[in-house]
Each structure stands twice: as structure tokens, then as C-alpha cells.
Design a protein around this motif. Structure first.
Motif, mmCIF file in Angstrom:
data_model
loop_
_atom_site.group_PDB
_atom_site.id
_atom_site.type_symbol
_atom_site.label_atom_id
_atom_site.label_comp_id
_atom_site.label_asym_id
_atom_site.label_seq_id
_atom_site.Cartn_x
_atom_site.Cartn_y
_atom_site.Cartn_z
ATOM 1 N N PHE A 137 64.869 160.616 71.150
ATOM 2 C CA PHE A 137 64.418 161.663 70.234
ATOM 3 C C PHE A 137 63.488 161.112 69.140
ATOM 4 C CE2 PHE A 137 68.911 163.497 71.061
ATOM 5 C CZ PHE A 137 68.510 164.017 72.274
ATOM 6 N N HIS A 174 61.105 159.229 69.160
ATOM 7 C CA HIS A 174 59.683 159.078 69.477
ATOM 8 C C HIS A 174 59.037 160.386 69.923
ATOM 9 C CE1 HIS A 174 59.875 154.865 68.605
ATOM 10 N NE2 HIS A 174 61.030 154.839 69.249
ATOM 11 N N MET A 175 59.642 161.500 69.519
ATOM 12 C CA MET A 175 58.946 162.773 69.631
ATOM 13 C C MET A 175 57.947 162.820 68.462
ATOM 14 S SD MET A 175 62.327 165.080 70.489
ATOM 15 C CE MET A 175 61.508 166.556 71.094
ATOM 16 N N GLN A 176 56.709 163.215 68.755
ATOM 17 C CA GLN A 176 55.684 163.248 67.708
ATOM 18 C C GLN A 176 55.857 164.490 66.840
ATOM 19 O OE1 GLN A 176 51.281 162.445 68.592
ATOM 20 N NE2 GLN A 176 51.217 164.549 67.877
ATOM 21 N N VAL A 177 56.004 164.291 65.532
ATOM 22 C CA VAL A 177 56.138 165.442 64.622
ATOM 23 C C VAL A 177 54.938 165.610 63.703
ATOM 24 C CG1 VAL A 177 58.676 165.489 64.704
ATOM 25 C CG2 VAL A 177 57.526 164.127 62.929
ATOM 26 N N VAL A 178 54.099 164.570 63.579
ATOM 27 C CA VAL A 178 52.892 164.667 62.744
ATOM 28 C C VAL A 178 51.723 164.050 63.516
ATOM 29 C CG1 VAL A 178 51.798 164.036 60.561
ATOM 30 C CG2 VAL A 178 54.265 164.459 60.614
ATOM 31 N N PRO A 179 50.778 164.889 63.996
ATOM 32 C CA PRO A 179 49.622 164.330 64.707
ATOM 33 C C PRO A 179 48.860 163.371 63.789
ATOM 34 C CG PRO A 179 49.676 166.739 64.878
ATOM 35 C CD PRO A 179 50.711 166.358 63.862
ATOM 36 N N CYS A 212 56.467 151.608 68.075
ATOM 37 C CA CYS A 212 56.293 151.829 69.518
ATOM 38 C C CYS A 212 54.820 151.792 69.917
ATOM 39 C CB CYS A 212 56.928 153.156 69.950
ATOM 40 S SG CYS A 212 55.962 154.611 69.508
ATOM 41 N N ARG A 260 52.551 154.039 68.887
ATOM 42 C CA ARG A 260 51.955 155.351 68.719
ATOM 43 C C ARG A 260 52.035 155.747 67.246
ATOM 44 N NH1 ARG A 260 55.736 157.939 70.913
ATOM 45 N NH2 ARG A 260 54.662 159.887 71.325
ATOM 46 N N TRP A 276 63.417 166.225 57.054
ATOM 47 C CA TRP A 276 62.813 165.909 58.356
ATOM 48 C C TRP A 276 63.848 165.859 59.476
ATOM 49 C CZ3 TRP A 276 58.214 166.467 60.229
ATOM 50 C CH2 TRP A 276 57.096 166.439 59.383
ATOM 51 N N VAL A 280 64.075 169.462 60.473
ATOM 52 C CA VAL A 280 62.885 169.947 61.193
ATOM 53 C C VAL A 280 62.896 169.453 62.639
ATOM 54 C CG1 VAL A 280 60.358 169.768 61.315
ATOM 55 C CG2 VAL A 280 61.476 170.196 59.114
ATOM 56 N N ASN A 295 63.542 171.534 66.444
ATOM 57 C CA ASN A 295 62.783 171.439 67.695
ATOM 58 C C ASN A 295 63.710 171.241 68.889
ATOM 59 O OD1 ASN A 295 60.357 171.746 66.408
ATOM 60 N ND2 ASN A 295 59.744 169.603 66.526
ATOM 61 N N THR A 309 63.634 176.486 59.868
ATOM 62 C CA THR A 309 62.570 176.228 60.845
ATOM 63 C C THR A 309 62.970 176.521 62.292
ATOM 64 O OG1 THR A 309 63.134 173.867 60.975
ATOM 65 C CG2 THR A 309 61.462 174.487 59.381
#
Lengths: 318, 318
Positions: free
Chosen positions: B162, B164-169, B176, B178, B243, B246, B250, B284
């Protein structure tokens, strides 16, 4: 699911149309009927009239052994009620019991994305996969997680609302009342929004197609323009494809499925959508070098998937 | 899992310590032993020496019926190898067979977050839940999805990443390789980064605690300062808690679990972390008004969860 005594019918009810069909035990559709959905500003029974009419027409003279309903809305975990449907007048509607009374046969009810996923698992692109993510791209994004061919429903029956995962803090406003939801960047709506924005800056065949009014641009127009090589339309697809890959990478990081199946109307664009998604998935998935990255493939059953999956539920309720 | 003939031992091996313990059939720990992890710049066999030493000390004179190992790294789906571990010298290490040879008993192997989740499912905060998300907050974020008490492992054994799920482009760079990963905004590392940034702008007891060097601020210092009422420390917690909510929203949108359990070292902060997370989750989460929002609770088994869950795996391999 046809036998000497009768037929099983699946019905998919969305915001614009009702599609009913006789589905046999091999998932084949032998006869269909359509109605226009009366919309959300009518009384609930008018929608039920359209649904019952389509089922009766599809069944013809044959007796009904059972009816499966795929509804574009939130269905309670017991499969009895449509709790809420953005494009239909149902709020807590006890649809299963109402339809059993009117149709005189057992009725089963599930969310449309769950039904489409079930159909793809049994007879389509996810056949044989131990685990698969189904991502349904239409106006927005829906979906389902398939584990050993079964759909994960969740405690409220609301699992699979992938489109409302936030991908951009403070981003585009969403119809759900929040902002930055994935479907605002990767969906039919996002495709059209991208094309409108790009048209303002670059020449495009879309300007002629929409007779000068960018507000009149539709998804099918963008698809047609992309097929003609229009750069604006192609960029609009590349952007939603890229975001499809980024959001998919998040789900794959969390769930590590064997396969990702992309369905829904927008998936008809095929590799124009899927190639940028595959590239973004490989680029943004954690540990991509240390793992088998799942294939990202198009769904196989097209717009009949929901109807087929609803019919499957009659014989094999989960 | 003690009987007249011997004992079952669980071992948790992380980047800093090896914790082994005799675990009985009720999930109770009756005797433990510790070692310091030799680090990642040693040969693999030195780490295995520490592990075997801790197991032998915990077991004492009793025979080993079986050993379960919880490893801070990626374990292959067959439970035979540690494919990669950021803080250990293992790359494709066939740990299960190596340890069976050295220990002379059956060995089972799983990822540490999966083990902790399994322990919480059987003997802790997730007991009785049909579905639960386990979110493990330490240096980063790990986790697991529990369905009917079983951990979803995924095709590579990598489900539950979890963090490494992207939350802010285009957001914070991540170890990692990224950027914008969830754990950059909600984790022990994020807590310390937040505190350092806030200290530069506001007075804080942390300035004295770290002897003037913000680089020396640690997670336990921020926790201690927050307990003293320090505003900088409290804001640092509020931000990672927000955070946490948030990102959890998701996952709940996607999976609709009955319960969310937050474990790992940072969860010791309790409601200071969980209250802002609960508020952000409600704010959210899509359709919060139309659904049962899952409880967000602290894990119960503390730092022994991984060890207990590893031992459970001996008796009930998944």
C-alpha cells in the motif's frame, strides 16, 4: 441456461438503455430485447415497466426459470435493493422482491460492473485467471476484483469503486462531490474534456465535426477523429491511457493480481488506450523489475458482458 | 503450539532486530529471544546465523516442531525464497530450505506484514471480521488484505504494498525510485520530515531535544514532544494522520472492508494518529453518507504480531 421448460434471462439496466437477453449455459446470448431507460426524473415503477417489458420480449413464449439483473448503482450486500443509482430514480428500491412479484420467477440482483466482471471471468478475457482486476471505463470508472472467479463484494456491496480513488489532491471536481478522483483523469468524460481543452490550442478535425461548438464534442467523435489520425484526439486518448496505467499501478501494488481486464465503452479504442496504459503501468508500478507485471488486456464480451454476468448469477449465486 | 514433545517458534526478522518466541496454540508468547540483525552489508549466512541462534535460545531444551519466519522483504508465492529485502542481504535466498537443513524441522516463510495481519485476524484487533485491511506504519507503510481470516498474497506474493500507491503526482521522491508514494506522506519517515520542516518556522521543544541539529530528530523524539503538548510535534502527527485517512479512503473505495486495523511502530501514538485519520476517511470516502464506514482501530498485538503470525502459519499454512 435454456432447457425444455424455459429460459434464463439477464438484464442490464443503465442510465440510457435496458438490454435483456436469453443466455444459455455456455454464456451465449440467443435472443435480445432493448428499451430506452425512462431516466431519473420518472417514478420508479416506470423504470420497472421498461425492465419487465424487455425481459418479456426476450423470453418470448418461453417460461422464465430465473432473471438476473445488472444495475448501474449500489446494490446492498444481500442483493435485495438498489440503494442508490446516479442515473435512475431508485433509492433503497426493493427491486428483487418487486420484480419477483411481477415476473413470477426467482430474481437475482447485482451491480453492473460486478456482473460484467463475472461474465469475463467465466466466458471472457479473465477466464482461467486466479485473480483479476476488472476496470470498466465508461462515463466514469467502475470495476471489480475477481478472486478465483468470484467477485469481492465488500461489507456494503460497494467494493470496486476504483473511479473514486483520489489521484490528484485538490484536483478536478468530481460529480461525487469530492475532487481529484481517478475517473476525472481517465474515463469517457475525461477524454472529451481533454479534447475540448486541446482544440482551443491546436487545429483539429473535431472543430468541423462539432460544427464549431466544443461543447458538442462527444466521445464517439473523439474516437472517430483519432481513427482519422487527428493529433488532438490522439493526445486526448494518450492522456486518459497514461492515467489508466497510473491508477492501475496503484491497484496492482495493493492487490498483485494476475491479470487486468479493461472493459466498458471506452475500451473499444483498444491499443490506442491500452498501449499508453501498459507503458505507464510498467513505469509506475513498485518493484516492476522484481515481479511479473500483470497483462493489461481488453475485455472480450463487449456491451453484453453485464447482461451475461447477471444471467450467470441465477445459476451460480455467490 | 507447545506440547509434550516440543514447541513451535515464530521469528520476525527486520532491518534492525531478530525477535524469536515460543508461541502456544492460543497465540500466547511464552518465551522470547532477540538478536541484532547484522545488516545488509554482510554475507547472507551471517543473517541466518543470527536467526538460528535466536530460535535455539527461544526453544531452549525443547524440540522444535516447526518454525515460522516473518521476513521484512518480498517472499515468493510458494513461501520458499526471500526475493528481495531492502535492509537485508537476501536476493532470491532459498531461506526455507536452508533453515530446514539447519534447524531440522519444517519451516514456513512469509512477509512480515502478512504475518502481523494473520496474527491480528486470529488473536487481535481483526478477530471475527469477515474482511479487514491491515495498514502497518513503520519507517514506511506495509499492509495486507484479510478475507475471511486469510491473507491475500497475490500472484507474486507482493499484495499489500500500500505504501507505494501514488497519492501526489510528481510529489516527494521515494526510496523505491518513484515519487509521490503514500508512505512519503504518512509513515515514521514522514513524521520526522514534517517535524524538521515545522521546526524551522516555529519554536519547539524538539530544538532542545535534538541539541540544535534537526537532522538528529527521531520518531520517538517527536512522539515524546507531542506528549508534552509541543505544537510542532502535534502538527507533524496531524499531517501523517490526515494522509493516513486519505490513503485509507482510497483502499476502502476499492475494497469496502469491514474494518481497518493500523499497526506498526507509529500506531503506538494511538488517537493522536487515528483521530485525524478517521476524520479524513469520513471526509474523503466516496458515498460515505450511503454506506457503513469501517472502523479504523489500532492493532492489539504490538511488536510481537509478526512473530505470532509466523508461528500461526506453521499450524495453519495458507
Amino acid at each position: 441456461m435454456t432447457d425444455a421448460d424455459g429460459v434464463v434471462v439477464g438484464v442490464d439496466i443503465g442510465g440510457t438503455k435496458v438490454l435483456a437477453g436469453v443466455v444459455d449455459g455456455g454464456g451465449r446470448v440467443t435472443r435480445t430485447a432493448r428499451r430506452t431507460t425512462p431516466g431519473r426524473r420518472v417514478v420508479a415503477s416506470q423504470v420497472e415497466d421498461a425492465l419487465v417489458g424487455a425481459v418479456a420480449e426476450a423470453a418470448g413464449e418461453r417460461a422464465l426459470l430465473g432473471v438476473g439483473v445488472a444495475a448501474a448503482g449500489f446494490v446492498d450486500p444481500a442483493g435485495e435493493r438498489v440503494m442508490f443509482a446516479p442515473h435512475l430514480p431508485w433509492q433503497g428500491e426493493p427491486l428483487r422482491d418487486l420484480l419477483e412479484d411481477r415476473l413470477g420467477c426467482p430474481v437475482v440482483l447485482d451491480n453492473d460492473a460486478n456482473c460484467a466482471a463475472r461474465a469475463e471471468a467465466h466466458h471472457g478475457a479473465a477466464r482461467g485467471a486466479r485473480s483479476a482486476l476488472m476496470i470498466t471505463m465508461g462515463t466514469g470508472i467502475g470495476g471489480a476484483l475477481l478472486l478465483d472467479g468470484r467477485v469481492l463484494r465488500g461489507q456494503n456491496g460497494m467494493a470496486g469503486e476504483f473511479g473514486h480513488m483520489q489521484v490528484v489532491p485538490g484536483g478536478q471536481e468530481c460529480e461525487c462531490g469530492r475532487s481529484g478522483c481517478w475517473e476525472q483523469y481517465s474515463s469517457g468524460n475525461a477524454l472529451v474534456r481533454n479534447a475540448r481543452a486541446l482544440m482551443a490550442e491546436q487545429p483539429s478535425v473535431l472543430t468541423d465535426m462539432c460544427a464549431g461548438g466544443p461543447d458538442r464534442v462527444t466521445g464517439p467523435m473523439v474516437t472517430a477523429a483519432a481513427e482519422q489520425g487527428d493529433l488532438v484526439a490522439r493526445q486526448a486518448f494518450a492522456s486518459i491511457g497514461e492515467w489508466l496505467g497510473v491508477g492501475t499501478a496503484n491497484l496492482v501494488a495493493a492487490l498483485d493480481p494476475q491479470l487486468v481486464v479493461v472493459g466498458g465503452g471506452v475500451s473499444a479504442a483498444g491499443d490506442r488506450l491500452l498501449d499508453p496504459a501498459r507503458a505507464a503501468l510498467r513505469r509506475t508500478l513498485v518493484g516492476a523489475a522484481h515481479r511479473v507485471v500483470p497483462d493489461l488486456v481488453a475485455a472480450r464480451l463487449g456491451p453484453e458482458a453485464g447482461m451475461i454476468g447477471a444471467a450467470l448469477l441465477v445459476a451460480r449465486p455467490q
